[in-house]
Design a protein around this motif. Structure first.
Motif, short mmCIF file in Angstrom:
data_model
loop_
_atom_site.label_atom_id
_atom_site.label_comp_id
_atom_site.label_asym_id
_atom_site.label_seq_id
_atom_site.Cartn_x
_atom_site.Cartn_y
_atom_site.Cartn_z
N MET A 57 0.83 -1.21 0.00
CA MET A 57 0.00 0.00 0.00
C MET A 57 0.86 1.26 0.00
SD MET A 57 -2.79 1.83 0.27
CE MET A 57 -4.23 0.91 0.78
N GLY A 58 1.85 1.31 0.88
CA GLY A 58 2.64 2.51 1.05
C GLY A 58 3.54 2.84 -0.13
N LEU A 59 4.22 1.83 -0.65
CA LEU A 59 5.20 2.08 -1.71
C LEU A 59 4.53 2.39 -3.04
CD1 LEU A 59 7.85 -0.63 -0.76
CD2 LEU A 59 7.96 1.84 -0.35
N GLN A 60 3.40 1.70 -3.33
CA GLN A 60 2.70 2.06 -4.58
C GLN A 60 2.08 3.45 -4.45
OE1 GLN A 60 -0.83 2.34 -5.31
NE2 GLN A 60 -1.41 2.05 -3.17
N SER A 61 1.67 3.80 -3.23
CA SER A 61 1.12 5.15 -3.00
C SER A 61 2.21 6.22 -3.13
CB SER A 61 0.47 5.24 -1.61
OG SER A 61 -0.66 4.42 -1.53
N MET A 62 3.44 5.87 -2.71
CA MET A 62 4.55 6.81 -2.86
C MET A 62 4.73 7.18 -4.33
SD MET A 62 8.63 6.31 -2.08
CE MET A 62 8.49 6.21 -0.30
N ILE A 63 4.66 6.19 -5.21
CA ILE A 63 4.81 6.45 -6.64
C ILE A 63 3.62 7.26 -7.15
CG2 ILE A 63 4.97 5.39 -8.92
CD1 ILE A 63 6.42 3.06 -7.59
N TYR A 64 2.42 6.86 -6.76
CA TYR A 64 1.21 7.54 -7.23
C TYR A 64 1.22 9.03 -6.86
CZ TYR A 64 -3.64 9.03 -7.53
OH TYR A 64 -4.78 9.74 -7.80
N VAL A 85 2.95 6.67 -24.22
CA VAL A 85 2.86 5.23 -23.95
C VAL A 85 3.35 4.91 -22.54
CG1 VAL A 85 3.73 2.95 -24.61
CG2 VAL A 85 3.03 4.58 -26.38
N SER A 86 4.43 5.57 -22.13
CA SER A 86 4.98 5.34 -20.79
C SER A 86 3.98 5.74 -19.71
CB SER A 86 6.28 6.14 -20.61
OG SER A 86 7.26 5.73 -21.54
N ILE A 87 3.33 6.88 -19.92
CA ILE A 87 2.35 7.35 -18.94
C ILE A 87 1.15 6.41 -18.89
CG2 ILE A 87 0.69 9.21 -18.47
CD1 ILE A 87 2.93 11.14 -19.47
N ILE A 88 0.73 5.88 -20.02
CA ILE A 88 -0.38 4.92 -20.06
C ILE A 88 -0.03 3.66 -19.27
CG2 ILE A 88 -1.69 3.36 -21.56
CD1 ILE A 88 -1.68 5.63 -23.66
N LEU A 89 1.21 3.16 -19.47
CA LEU A 89 1.65 1.95 -18.74
C LEU A 89 1.67 2.21 -17.24
CD1 LEU A 89 4.57 0.69 -21.02
CD2 LEU A 89 2.32 -0.37 -20.71
N ILE A 90 2.19 3.37 -16.84
CA ILE A 90 2.21 3.72 -15.41
C ILE A 90 0.79 3.84 -14.89
CG2 ILE A 90 2.82 5.52 -13.74
CD1 ILE A 90 5.26 6.12 -15.55
N GLY A 91 -0.10 4.45 -15.69
CA GLY A 91 -1.49 4.60 -15.27
C GLY A 91 -2.18 3.27 -15.05
N ILE A 92 -1.95 2.32 -15.97
CA ILE A 92 -2.54 0.98 -15.81
C ILE A 92 -2.02 0.34 -14.52
CG2 ILE A 92 -2.59 -1.36 -16.76
CD1 ILE A 92 -2.47 -0.04 -19.57
N ALA A 93 -0.71 0.45 -14.30
CA ALA A 93 -0.10 -0.16 -13.11
C ALA A 93 -0.64 0.45 -11.82
CB ALA A 93 1.42 0.00 -13.17
N LEU A 94 -0.68 1.77 -11.76
CA LEU A 94 -1.10 2.42 -10.51
C LEU A 94 -2.61 2.30 -10.29
CD1 LEU A 94 1.16 5.61 -10.53
CD2 LEU A 94 1.51 3.43 -9.35
N GLY A 95 -3.38 2.27 -11.39
CA GLY A 95 -4.81 2.02 -11.26
C GLY A 95 -5.07 0.64 -10.68
N ALA A 96 -4.30 -0.33 -11.17
CA ALA A 96 -4.42 -1.69 -10.63
C ALA A 96 -3.91 -1.76 -9.19
CB ALA A 96 -3.63 -2.66 -11.51
N ALA A 97 -2.84 -1.01 -8.90
CA ALA A 97 -2.18 -1.14 -7.59
C ALA A 97 -3.05 -0.66 -6.44
CB ALA A 97 -0.86 -0.35 -7.60
N ILE A 98 -3.71 0.50 -6.58
CA ILE A 98 -4.51 1.01 -5.47
C ILE A 98 -5.73 0.13 -5.22
CG2 ILE A 98 -5.70 2.66 -6.98
CD1 ILE A 98 -5.02 2.94 -3.16
N SER A 99 -6.39 -0.31 -6.29
CA SER A 99 -7.55 -1.17 -6.07
C SER A 99 -7.13 -2.54 -5.53
CB SER A 99 -8.36 -1.33 -7.37
OG SER A 99 -7.58 -1.89 -8.39
N HIS A 100 -5.95 -3.00 -5.98
CA HIS A 100 -5.45 -4.29 -5.47
C HIS A 100 -5.07 -4.17 -3.99
CE1 HIS A 100 -3.97 -8.30 -5.62
NE2 HIS A 100 -2.70 -7.97 -5.44
N ALA A 101 -4.46 -3.05 -3.62
CA ALA A 101 -4.08 -2.84 -2.22
C ALA A 101 -5.32 -2.85 -1.32
CB ALA A 101 -3.32 -1.53 -2.06
N LEU A 102 -6.37 -2.15 -1.74
CA LEU A 102 -7.60 -2.10 -0.94
C LEU A 102 -8.30 -3.46 -0.91
CD1 LEU A 102 -8.89 1.38 -2.13
CD2 LEU A 102 -7.98 0.81 0.12
N THR A 103 -8.21 -4.21 -2.01
CA THR A 103 -8.79 -5.56 -2.04
C THR A 103 -8.04 -6.50 -1.12
OG1 THR A 103 -9.46 -5.20 -4.34
CG2 THR A 103 -9.48 -7.47 -3.55
N LEU A 104 -6.71 -6.39 -1.10
CA LEU A 104 -5.90 -7.23 -0.21
C LEU A 104 -6.27 -7.01 1.25
CD1 LEU A 104 -2.33 -7.01 -1.82
CD2 LEU A 104 -3.81 -9.04 -1.68
#
Length: 405
Positions: free
Chosen positions: A218-225, A303-322
């Motif tokens: 949760m914390g480290l993906q949030s740091m990037i976001y 393209v780089s920003i889209i890839l980061i967006g997909i990753a961070l969009g997945a990361a926050i919802s995955h963190a809350l699901t975990l």
């Protein structure tokens, strides 16, 4: 009777979605306006970074106490208190003077933190069989306005000539709508308060390795976001993109993650473990950051920003699901949410400040982006550990059983 319960559930779902609408715009709207604020107030890049860092520090400070607030006042009423704090913070921050800017920013963080912590437990309690679907729905809702806010910031401030103060203040209108929709839950809260009082877990989550892995993920993906929310406009502006377009680049990052916001929790809920999801998120994020590092042309940046967006969009919802999946009941989910968001956002809070400091030190974005790439590797390993199919306290019980033998 059944119709009444059915209507009540749908009203709660709508309320959760409107609360989620308000959990990011007050933060993501700031990044594109940093230049205007810096010009008006004369603050440095590192102090300007505090405008994104302070809400995270507030998250960290209040998160451990949010379950206790809910135990005292009830979850629904506590979320209402959080919404009111958020509204007061938005209005105070919009005065435009230096001290109110930072005071309002702290109140914004406190209000959002209460809602952040309590929503996973509320979903676990009311929709135990639909954790993935409901988590995906409200994180998707959160991401929509998180994406719109930075794109609208500069047009509101410059094109409509509202100034950065009113550009920040406008989000109180969306918040007022959420408060009106949430009011019926306060009445429901009075009936449910006795039943929903949170029980203190019999063992400490702080001794659970899985709880710590959820927390670090949760914390480290949030740091990037939050670091990219604060500084991505400046990063791409330094590579020749106009500041108005740079604001929409943040929106592109946010919107790119929308499908993952919704789908990842549903997928995670159905898989026997979630290790592969964490690995995929890490690979997408790392690839995107390396693309930003390469400088490249507008296509590479996009393209780089889209890839980061997909990753961070997945990361926050995955963190809350975990948080919900690793908890055995809604009480434990709220406690784990408090721990993950307290320690996690303390880690996240240093990101925008450090990135601003490194830029002040080296006058380029290479070292800040390398730091984010290292953080990506770390959160990937944490996510793989958190993806094990165990409850946070189950492992402790198993360890005690083994020792007793």
């Amino acid at each position: 009777m059944k119709d009444s319960i059915y209507r009540g559930k749908w009203l709660l779902i709508i309320g959760i979605i409107f609360v989620a609408f308000n959990l990011r715009p007050a933060i993501t709207s700031v990044g594109p306006l940093v230049g205007f604020i810096r010009e008006d107030t004369g603050v440095s890049n590192s102090l300007a970074g505090l405008l994104t860092t302070l809400p995270l520090l507030a998250f960290a400070l209040i998160s451990p106490f949010a379950p206790k607030i809910a135990s005292r006042f009830g979850t629904e009423r506590s979320i209402f208190i959080g919404l009111c704090l958020l509204g007061v913070g938005i209005l105070i921050r919009s005065i435009g003077l230096l001290f109110p800017i930072y005071l309002g920013t702290i109140l914004v963080g406190l209000g959002i933190a209460i809602c952040n912590v309590l929503l996973p437990g509320l979903v676990k309690q009311n929709f135990p069989g639909k954790v993935g679907l409901l988590t995906g729905s409200y994180t998707f809702s959160m991401a929509i306005w998180a994406g719109l806010a930075p794109g609208l910031s500069v047009p509101l401030a410059s094109t409509l000539d509202l100034g950065w103060q009113m550009s920040l203040a406008v989000w109180v209108l969306l918040l007022f709508t959420a408060i009106l929709i949430w009011v019926p839950q306060i009445q429901r809260n009075k009936k449910e308060l006795i039943k929903t009082k949170l029980k203190t877990p019999s063992a400490s989550l702080w001794s659970s390795p899985i709880a710590w892995q959820v927390t670090f993920f949760m914390g480290l993906q949030s740091m990037i976001y939050f670091s990219l929310t604060a500084w991505l406009p400046e990063i791409v502006h330094s590579q020749g993109i106009s500041i108005a377009t740079a604001g929409w680049m943040v929106s592109l990052m946010q919107f790119s993650g929308l499908p993952a916001n919704f789908l990842i929790p549903i997928l995670a809920d159905r898989l026997p473990n979630q290790k592969g999801i964490a690995l995929g998120i890490g690979l997408f994020c790392l690839t995107g950051l390396l693309g930003l590092l390469s400088g490249g042309n507008t296509l590479v940046l996009t393209v780089s920003i889209i890839l980061i967006g997909i990753a961070l969009g997945a990361a926050i919802s995955h963190a809350l699901t975990l948080i919900s999946l690793r908890a055995s009941n809604h009480s434990q989910a709220s406690e784990l949410s408090g721990m993950a968001q307290s320690v996690g956002y303390m880690l996240a809070s240093i990101g925008p400040f450090i990135l601003g400091y490194l830029y002040d030190l080296y006058a380029n974005w290479t070292f800040p982006l390398i730091l984010l790439a290292i953080v990506t590797i770390l959160f990937t390993f944490a996510g793989i550990g958190a993806g094990r199919n165990q409850y946070v306290l189950q492992e402790n019980k198993e360890a005690i059983s083994t020792n007793s033998l």
